[in-house]
Enzyme design. Structure first.
Site, short mmCIF file in Angstrom:
data_model
loop_
_atom_site.label_atom_id
_atom_site.label_comp_id
_atom_site.label_asym_id
_atom_site.label_seq_id
_atom_site.Cartn_x
_atom_site.Cartn_y
_atom_site.Cartn_z
NE ARG A 1 -3.73 4.19 -5.90
CZ ARG A 1 -4.23 5.02 -5.00
NH1 ARG A 1 -4.53 4.58 -3.79
NH2 ARG A 1 -4.44 6.29 -5.32
CB SER B 1 -4.24 12.68 4.68
OG SER B 1 -5.32 12.24 3.89
CE1 TYR C 1 -3.66 2.61 0.75
CE2 TYR C 1 -2.07 3.45 2.34
CZ TYR C 1 -3.23 3.61 1.61
OH TYR C 1 -3.96 4.77 1.73
NE ARG D 1 -0.97 5.86 -3.28
CZ ARG D 1 -1.03 4.60 -2.83
NH1 ARG D 1 0.00 3.78 -3.00
NH2 ARG D 1 -2.10 4.16 -2.21
CG HIS E 1 -2.15 11.04 -5.24
ND1 HIS E 1 -2.81 12.06 -4.60
CD2 HIS E 1 -2.42 9.91 -4.53
CE1 HIS E 1 -3.47 11.56 -3.56
NE2 HIS E 1 -3.24 10.25 -3.50
CE1 TYR F 1 -8.63 11.50 -0.97
CE2 TYR F 1 -7.30 12.37 0.83
CZ TYR F 1 -7.45 11.51 -0.24
OH TYR F 1 -6.43 10.66 -0.56
CE LYS G 1 0.26 16.13 -1.97
NZ LYS G 1 -0.20 15.01 -2.82
#
Length: 383
Positions: free
Chosen positions: A170, A112, A30, A284, A281, A135, A257
């Site tokens: 992913r 985050s 991860y 990712r 990112h 977010y 960002k």
């Protein structure tokens, strides 16, 4: 703060290897992985290391000074800790460990929205000197409540995340059950059983959860329903109107960002933002895109006098920081390097990684004859 470096791990690659052995595979993959074929994950770092610096050996300098001013605060180094979701999955209380290290060494830590410490806890640890990455929630009431909490906590910088309009594909996370919705697999249980120290520390710390979001998540949700709740609650697609509303409401410094184009950089200037973080990112999200440092250079050339320009993605070491600043960044952020450090060394991992990066960066600046960080821009070959 006095330097702390464990001589057994004098490089980020040593930390990465130690972390790989110390934590379960699903947690390491991860942290370590990218999207699709992981092409851009590799390109990010490779392109930074294609940037060459020109040494000067017959010019005297007094002393290397890493101090860097950003948004009215003078940090002790030109790098900070990037926001990473589920930090506590890799190592228990990783968010708290890194926030404390950042505060002690006077560098910025970005929490985050899906970190594993609450915004109030991080504000307490850092005496209000951390940043918060948002977010974007689907509902304005939730957005406004989060903004009010961040403001009440005294955090000076809000970072809007723009590069997750959809979740990256992913494959390792899908195999490991860490996609949305997540699930516990038999393989995961075996990995936990074969990493007893990680398991014990996790048991002591408690299962990692999205602490900032706890008040919004209905009690008693299983993993499947938690995943569905997160999908419904957050809408990663930003637009000019959404950013403008936040700019009007947020009184502190505002940063976007995920900027990867001159067009988006111009939009940030037009909206009156204070800074941008050029980023993909960490490789990712979009595999067949430019590396972050390739996107950085034209943005820095055309916007350096209009807005603060920072970068993350692909930066692993002190020399990487030097090359990124030489390419036009005012400041840099690293994510994986710090998580390798904490996963490898636990409570000492943040201190070790910061001290290691400062030592490496200082050595590069001595080689290229720079007393101050901004002078690195004059040392880039073919400038």
């Amino acid at each position: 703060m006095e330097e702390y470096i464990n001589p057994n791990y004098p490089d980020i690659d040593f930390l990465r290897e130690r972390a790989r052995k110390r934590i379960p595979r699903f947690a390491f993959e991860y942290l370590d992985g990218g999207c699709n074929s992981e092409v851009n994950l590799k390109r990010n770092t490779d392109d930074i290391r294609e940037i060459l610096l020109k040494p000067q050996y017959l010019t005297e300098i007094k002393e290397v000074d890493l101090k860097t001013e950003l948004f009215g605060h003078t940090y002790d180094a030109p790098f900070g800790i990037s926001p990473i979701g589920l930090q506590g999955l890799m190592w228990p209380r990783a968010s708290e460990i890194l926030a404390k290290a950042a505060f002690d060494y006077n560098i910025p830590y970005i929490l985050s929205t899906v970190g594993t410490a609450s915004v109030e806890k991080v504000a307490e640890i850092t005496e209000g000197n951390a940043w918060f990455q948002l977010y974007h929630p689907a509902e304005k009431d939730l957005r406004n409540d989060l903004l009010d909490r961040v403001a009440a906590a005294g955090l000076p910088v809000l970072v809007l995340l723009s590069d997750v309009p959809s979740f990256g594909y992913r494959s390792k996370e899908i195999r490991n059950g860490l996609a949305i919705p997540p699930k516990i697999t038999f393989s995961n249980m075996v990995q936990i059983a074969t990493h007893p120290n990680w398991a014990l520390q996790t048991l002591i710390a408690g299962q990692p959860t999205f602490k900032t979001l706890t008040k919004y998540i209905p009690k008693g949700m299983n993993l499947k329903h938690l995943g569905l709740f997160m999908n419904k609650t957050f809408d990663g697609r930003l637009n000019m109107d959404r950013v403008a509303e936040i700019r009007d409401r947020w009184k502190g410094k505002l940063v976007l960002k995920g900027v990867a184009s001159e067009e988006d950089a111009q939009r940030c200037v037009d909206l009156g933002l204070d800074g941008i973080i050029v980023s993909n990112h960490g490789g990712r999200q979009l595999d067949h895109g430019e590396s972050a440092v390739s996107a950085l250079q034209p943005i820095a050339k055309n916007f350096s006098d209009k807005i603060k320009i920072m970068m993350d993605s692909g930066i692993r070491t002190g020399p990487d920081i030097a090359s990124t600043i030489a390419s036009g960044a005012d400041f840099t952020f690293l994510g994986r390097s710090f998580m390798y450090g904490v996963s490898a060394l636990g409570k000492h991992g943040g201190n070790h990684t910061i001290s290691l990066l400062k030592k490496q960066l200082t050595q590069v600046m001595q080689q290229v004859c720079c007393e101050h960080v901004y002078e690195l821009r004059d040392r880039k070959v073919n400038n």
